[in-house]
Scaffold this active site. Sequence first.
Site, PDB file in Angstrom:
ATOM      1  N   ASP A 188      70.772  60.804  24.530  1.00  0.00           N
ATOM      2  CA  ASP A 188      69.822  59.679  24.517  1.00  0.00           C
ATOM      3  C   ASP A 188      68.406  60.048  24.946  1.00  0.00           C
ATOM      4  OD1 ASP A 188      71.668  57.797  23.597  1.00  0.00           O
ATOM      5  OD2 ASP A 188      72.426  57.439  25.617  1.00  0.00           O
ATOM      6  N   THR A 233      72.578  64.735  27.764  1.00  0.00           N
ATOM      7  CA  THR A 233      72.798  63.431  27.132  1.00  0.00           C
ATOM      8  C   THR A 233      72.001  63.368  25.840  1.00  0.00           C
ATOM      9  OG1 THR A 233      72.326  61.047  27.299  1.00  0.00           O
ATOM     10  CG2 THR A 233      71.018  62.501  28.689  1.00  0.00           C
ATOM     11  N   ARG A 291      72.262  53.010  23.613  1.00  0.00           N
ATOM     12  CA  ARG A 291      72.608  51.751  24.255  1.00  0.00           C
ATOM     13  C   ARG A 291      71.438  51.182  25.053  1.00  0.00           C
ATOM     14  NH1 ARG A 291      77.151  53.065  27.801  1.00  0.00           N
ATOM     15  NH2 ARG A 291      75.515  53.696  29.254  1.00  0.00           N
ATOM     16  N   ASP A 344      67.070  59.965  27.857  1.00  0.00           N
ATOM     17  CA  ASP A 344      66.578  58.828  28.642  1.00  0.00           C
ATOM     18  C   ASP A 344      66.465  59.126  30.135  1.00  0.00           C
ATOM     19  OD1 ASP A 344      69.272  59.027  29.100  1.00  0.00           O
ATOM     20  OD2 ASP A 344      69.720  56.912  28.767  1.00  0.00           O
ATOM     21  N   GLY A 352      79.287  61.361  28.886  1.00  0.00           N
ATOM     22  CA  GLY A 352      79.401  61.613  27.451  1.00  0.00           C
ATOM     23  C   GLY A 352      79.056  63.053  27.118  1.00  0.00           C
ATOM     24  N   ARG A 364      85.709  60.225  32.523  1.00  0.00           N
ATOM     25  CA  ARG A 364      85.273  59.275  33.532  1.00  0.00           C
ATOM     26  C   ARG A 364      86.238  59.372  34.714  1.00  0.00           C
ATOM     27  NH1 ARG A 364      80.384  58.238  31.154  1.00  0.00           N
ATOM     28  NH2 ARG A 364      80.672  57.747  28.955  1.00  0.00           N
ATOM     29  N   GLN A 417      77.153  61.552  15.899  1.00  0.00           N
ATOM     30  CA  GLN A 417      75.894  61.964  16.528  1.00  0.00           C
ATOM     31  C   GLN A 417      76.123  62.816  17.771  1.00  0.00           C
ATOM     32  OE1 GLN A 417      73.131  58.233  16.473  1.00  0.00           O
ATOM     33  NE2 GLN A 417      75.187  57.590  15.916  1.00  0.00           N
ATOM     34  N   ASP A 455      72.680  59.954  33.952  1.00  0.00           N
ATOM     35  CA  ASP A 455      72.399  59.229  35.186  1.00  0.00           C
ATOM     36  C   ASP A 455      73.651  58.957  36.013  1.00  0.00           C
ATOM     37  OD1 ASP A 455      72.525  57.226  32.817  1.00  0.00           O
ATOM     38  OD2 ASP A 455      72.983  55.984  34.543  1.00  0.00           O
TER      39      ASP A 455
END
Length: 324
Positions: A131, A129, A175, A133, A14, A75, A256, A106
Amino acid sequence: MSQIKNIGVLTSGGDSPGMNAGIRAVIRTGIYHGLNMYGVRRGYDGLVNKEIEAMDAKSVANIIQRGGTVLKTARSDEFRSYEGRKRAYENLKEFGIDALVVIGGDGTFTGASKFIEEFDIPIIGMPGTIDNDLAGTDFTIGYDTAINTVVDAVDKIRDTAESHDRVFVVEVMGRDSGLIALRSGISTGAEAVLIPELTVDYDAIMKRLDKSRSNKSSRIIIVAEGDKEGGLVVADKIKENFPHYDVRVSILGHIQRGGKPTCMDRVLASRLGVAAVEGLIEGRRGEMAGLICGQIQYTPFEKAIKHIKQVNTNLTRIVEILSL
């Protein structure tokens, strides 16, 4: 010290605001150290399909302020196979590329780890990313911009919520991680924040809404998309308990991911881009360059991926205290 002469850079997974600043930093740092630099378009898919081009300082001029990624991202099912990775390796050799910098999350680092294992290519990663995360860095490239985008949107939503005495359920991205929801919830004064890491106590949320409804003209509930219920289900539960409330749902979605990166993301991406190239020059491989307590740190891919950050329970407590 390594004998690296040619480095390629790609963005994968992403997109996130600040990736362009990272690309710029990688290219210009390589040139500063006398290396030949290459850009790979469309991530690992471009690596397999030989979408590789030489880049110079001019190639990355006037991109630091742009969102998205000028190298594009995609992808790649082909790269998941050994045959695809072999083609990617052969393409690198054709261009004389000795090492890679990969910007992503990741999935990007998982692919890089496999590539190193099979073909012994030096690779350093940069955490790109929204996120936030990944382990091994306090913040990922794009996270700060994303939460500021959420804050700006929720501030506007609150204006109309107050005008109509409404309850708004705002669903944000995340997510597997609720970090966007949690920080944006605090900064927008949300009455409750629902995240996938924690079990939702609906009784407590309903009591809070009921208790404070009389002295507030609006209510904002922030829900991470990875929460088991989701924004629409949460809104239905509120309507069941309070049928007289005017409840609306706003799903912020991909806005976002876009927009000009904040100063923080531009500086973070710039620092990590320099660290990635200089890490390769020093002989590092299979590591992610991150920033911990203001200092550059290198974390092996296997420790950076699939280690979603623990939620700071003090932040969830702050939401509860300040929602009175």
